[in-house]
Design a protein around this motif. Sequence first.
Motif, PDB file in Angstrom:
ATOM      1  N   PRO A  71      25.142  37.446  64.833  1.00 11.46           N
ATOM      2  CA  PRO A  71      24.339  36.542  65.672  1.00 11.46           C
ATOM      3  C   PRO A  71      23.501  35.562  64.869  1.00 11.46           C
ATOM      4  CG  PRO A  71      23.513  38.811  65.787  1.00 11.46           C
ATOM      5  CD  PRO A  71      24.834  38.863  65.107  1.00 11.46           C
ATOM      6  N   LEU A  72      23.151  35.910  63.629  1.00  7.30           N
ATOM      7  CA  LEU A  72      22.370  34.985  62.799  1.00  7.30           C
ATOM      8  C   LEU A  72      23.104  33.675  62.587  1.00  7.30           C
ATOM      9  CD1 LEU A  72      19.906  34.408  61.016  1.00  7.30           C
ATOM     10  CD2 LEU A  72      21.090  35.552  59.132  1.00  7.30           C
ATOM     11  N   ASN A  73      24.423  33.725  62.444  1.00  6.35           N
ATOM     12  CA  ASN A  73      25.194  32.504  62.216  1.00  6.35           C
ATOM     13  C   ASN A  73      25.068  31.524  63.378  1.00  6.35           C
ATOM     14  OD1 ASN A  73      26.257  33.241  59.659  1.00  6.35           O
ATOM     15  ND2 ASN A  73      27.752  34.566  60.663  1.00  6.35           N
TER      16      ASN A  73
ATOM     17  N   VAL B  93      23.474  25.495  59.477  1.00  7.12           N
ATOM     18  CA  VAL B  93      24.628  25.661  58.593  1.00  7.12           C
ATOM     19  C   VAL B  93      24.711  27.131  58.215  1.00  7.12           C
ATOM     20  CG1 VAL B  93      25.660  25.095  56.366  1.00  7.12           C
ATOM     21  CG2 VAL B  93      24.466  23.324  57.653  1.00  7.12           C
ATOM     22  N   ALA B  94      25.899  27.714  58.327  1.00  7.66           N
ATOM     23  CA  ALA B  94      26.117  29.102  57.927  1.00  7.66           C
ATOM     24  C   ALA B  94      27.100  29.134  56.762  1.00  7.66           C
ATOM     25  CB  ALA B  94      26.649  29.927  59.095  1.00  7.66           C
ATOM     26  N   ILE B  95      26.714  29.805  55.695  1.00  7.20           N
ATOM     27  CA  ILE B  95      27.548  29.942  54.506  1.00  7.20           C
ATOM     28  C   ILE B  95      27.998  31.392  54.408  1.00  7.20           C
ATOM     29  CG2 ILE B  95      27.644  29.739  51.994  1.00  7.20           C
ATOM     30  CD1 ILE B  95      27.281  27.067  53.381  1.00  7.20           C
TER      31      ILE B  95
ATOM     32  N   GLY C  51      10.708  23.509  63.754  1.00  4.89           N
ATOM     33  CA  GLY C  51      11.150  22.307  63.050  1.00  4.89           C
ATOM     34  C   GLY C  51      11.808  22.506  61.709  1.00  4.89           C
ATOM     35  N   ALA C  52      12.192  23.752  61.360  1.00  2.00           N
ATOM     36  CA  ALA C  52      12.870  23.982  60.093  1.00  2.00           C
ATOM     37  C   ALA C  52      14.367  23.724  60.221  1.00  2.00           C
ATOM     38  CB  ALA C  52      12.633  25.416  59.624  1.00  2.00           C
ATOM     39  N   PHE C  53      14.974  23.343  59.122  1.00  2.00           N
ATOM     40  CA  PHE C  53      16.431  23.284  59.027  1.00  2.00           C
ATOM     41  C   PHE C  53      16.885  24.658  58.564  1.00  2.00           C
ATOM     42  CE2 PHE C  53      20.418  22.602  56.767  1.00  2.00           C
ATOM     43  CZ  PHE C  53      21.117  21.788  57.662  1.00  2.00           C
ATOM     44  N   VAL C  54      17.737  25.318  59.339  1.00  2.00           N
ATOM     45  CA  VAL C  54      18.070  26.727  59.100  1.00  2.00           C
ATOM     46  C   VAL C  54      19.429  26.858  58.418  1.00  2.00           C
ATOM     47  CG1 VAL C  54      18.528  28.951  60.181  1.00  2.00           C
ATOM     48  CG2 VAL C  54      16.655  27.520  61.021  1.00  2.00           C
ATOM     49  N   LEU C  55      19.412  27.528  57.278  1.00  2.00           N
ATOM     50  CA  LEU C  55      20.617  27.856  56.535  1.00  2.00           C
ATOM     51  C   LEU C  55      20.759  29.374  56.511  1.00  2.00           C
ATOM     52  CD1 LEU C  55      22.977  27.264  54.541  1.00  2.00           C
ATOM     53  CD2 LEU C  55      21.268  27.271  52.701  1.00  2.00           C
ATOM     54  N   ALA C  56      21.921  29.882  56.869  1.00  2.00           N
ATOM     55  CA  ALA C  56      22.180  31.317  56.842  1.00  2.00           C
ATOM     56  C   ALA C  56      23.194  31.641  55.755  1.00  2.00           C
ATOM     57  CB  ALA C  56      22.694  31.790  58.203  1.00  2.00           C
ATOM     58  N   LEU C  57      22.864  32.605  54.914  1.00  2.00           N
ATOM     59  CA  LEU C  57      23.791  33.148  53.927  1.00  2.00           C
ATOM     60  C   LEU C  57      24.094  34.571  54.376  1.00  2.00           C
ATOM     61  CD1 LEU C  57      22.028  32.006  50.597  1.00  2.00           C
ATOM     62  CD2 LEU C  57      23.650  30.730  52.009  1.00  2.00           C
ATOM     63  N   VAL C  58      25.236  34.769  54.997  1.00  2.00           N
ATOM     64  CA  VAL C  58      25.530  36.034  55.689  1.00  2.00           C
ATOM     65  C   VAL C  58      26.942  36.491  55.342  1.00  2.00           C
ATOM     66  CG1 VAL C  58      25.481  37.230  57.906  1.00  2.00           C
ATOM     67  CG2 VAL C  58      24.107  35.177  57.598  1.00  2.00           C
TER      68      VAL C  58
ATOM     69  N   VAL D  28      31.594  22.471  52.719  1.00  2.00           N
ATOM     70  CA  VAL D  28      30.343  22.544  53.475  1.00  2.00           C
ATOM     71  C   VAL D  28      29.140  22.448  52.544  1.00  2.00           C
ATOM     72  CG1 VAL D  28      30.202  25.082  53.501  1.00  2.00           C
ATOM     73  CG2 VAL D  28      29.115  23.765  55.323  1.00  2.00           C
ATOM     74  N   LEU D  29      29.256  23.015  51.335  1.00  2.00           N
ATOM     75  CA  LEU D  29      28.138  22.921  50.399  1.00  2.00           C
ATOM     76  C   LEU D  29      28.009  21.518  49.817  1.00  2.00           C
ATOM     77  CD1 LEU D  29      28.296  26.361  48.586  1.00  2.00           C
ATOM     78  CD2 LEU D  29      26.368  25.447  49.878  1.00  2.00           C
ATOM     79  N   ALA D  30      29.106  20.833  49.649  1.00  2.00           N
ATOM     80  CA  ALA D  30      29.032  19.435  49.202  1.00  2.00           C
ATOM     81  C   ALA D  30      28.301  18.591  50.240  1.00  2.00           C
ATOM     82  CB  ALA D  30      30.432  18.894  48.953  1.00  2.00           C
ATOM     83  N   ASP D  31      28.635  18.789  51.525  1.00  2.00           N
ATOM     84  CA  ASP D  31      27.956  18.062  52.598  1.00  2.00           C
ATOM     85  C   ASP D  31      26.478  18.437  52.664  1.00  2.00           C
ATOM     86  OD1 ASP D  31      30.312  16.826  53.266  1.00  2.00           O
ATOM     87  OD2 ASP D  31      30.762  18.163  54.953  1.00  2.00           O
TER      88      ASP D  31
END
Length: 345
Positions: free
Chosen positions: A133-135, A140-142, A120-127, A32-35
Amino acid sequence: MDLKKPDQTLLGKEALETADRTVLQFERNAAVLADLGERLKKNPPRFVVTCARGSSDHAAMYGKTLIENYAGRAVASVGMSIASVYERSLDLQDALFIAVSQSGQSPDLLHLTKMAKAQGAFVLALVNEETAPLNDLADVAIPLCAGPERSVAATKSYILACSAFLSLVAKWTDNPDLLEAMEQLPDALRAAAKLDWSPALDQLHDTRNMFVLGRGLSFGVALEAALKLKETSRIHAEAFSAAEVIHGPLGLAGSGLPVLAFGQNDAAADSLRQTIERFASLEGKVFSALDVPGAQKLPVVPDVHPVIEPLCQLQSFYLAVQHLAISRGIDPDNPPNLRKVTETR
């Protein structure tokens, strides 16, 4: 109260899991991080916004330094109350919005994330909590892959949030130094866990106030260490950048105020050493991860990449701070007035 021995605390046991958990995180998130890295190369954000509190915010400071130094994008931490309390919106079109959390359920964090996505942001979650619920709000959720963390004071989840930022920026930039640092990190953390900072921290037994210093990549670690001294040992520790502390706060030097200094051997090292040496010359009790005349040298892992030096130093600190807490009559797993999940609104 019957206090635990240091080898019986949850804090210590969980901190010792960090290296193995880092291996798991890197393996599990590789695809997922490569993508995501390819996406960010093709469509780089105008800027980056982070959203976090407490230890997670300190990890975001480490991430901010990585992103600004290696990806060349400005990074700002946005106050959650802008959405949850004031009910305002920000123009985040084409921004990368990174939410960092252990639980992923605090209401104000969710409010701000919803606002960011709507704007309009691209949202990345590190959880860490994978059912959070944040995911569900993230593009993308990491997962941090820290596993359950029961001690109130976070340890492994902090370093794993930092390692997630490291792997994100490494895959985004294909920087060979960052990729090398990723390879070194697990074994370096294992080595750091064998280094004993207790003789230094035990000298803080009667301390009420102190400074914790860092700069660049070590500033987020300084913030985190200061928080841990507050949480576990009831010491009023304040973190400063080595560049900022020489202004007004330097006036307290020589008044019996101890200093704990983190650092890394990169372009910030000379200025860090100069500040640490200045404190040491003013008859202060100074403990330093960098070798500085007049300061008590702390043991560090040799020959690791500067990017991960502060994380290794923090690993050693985590395993020593529990000793300090117990010596002060405090259970580091259940410090006074605190609980694991704080749901700020």
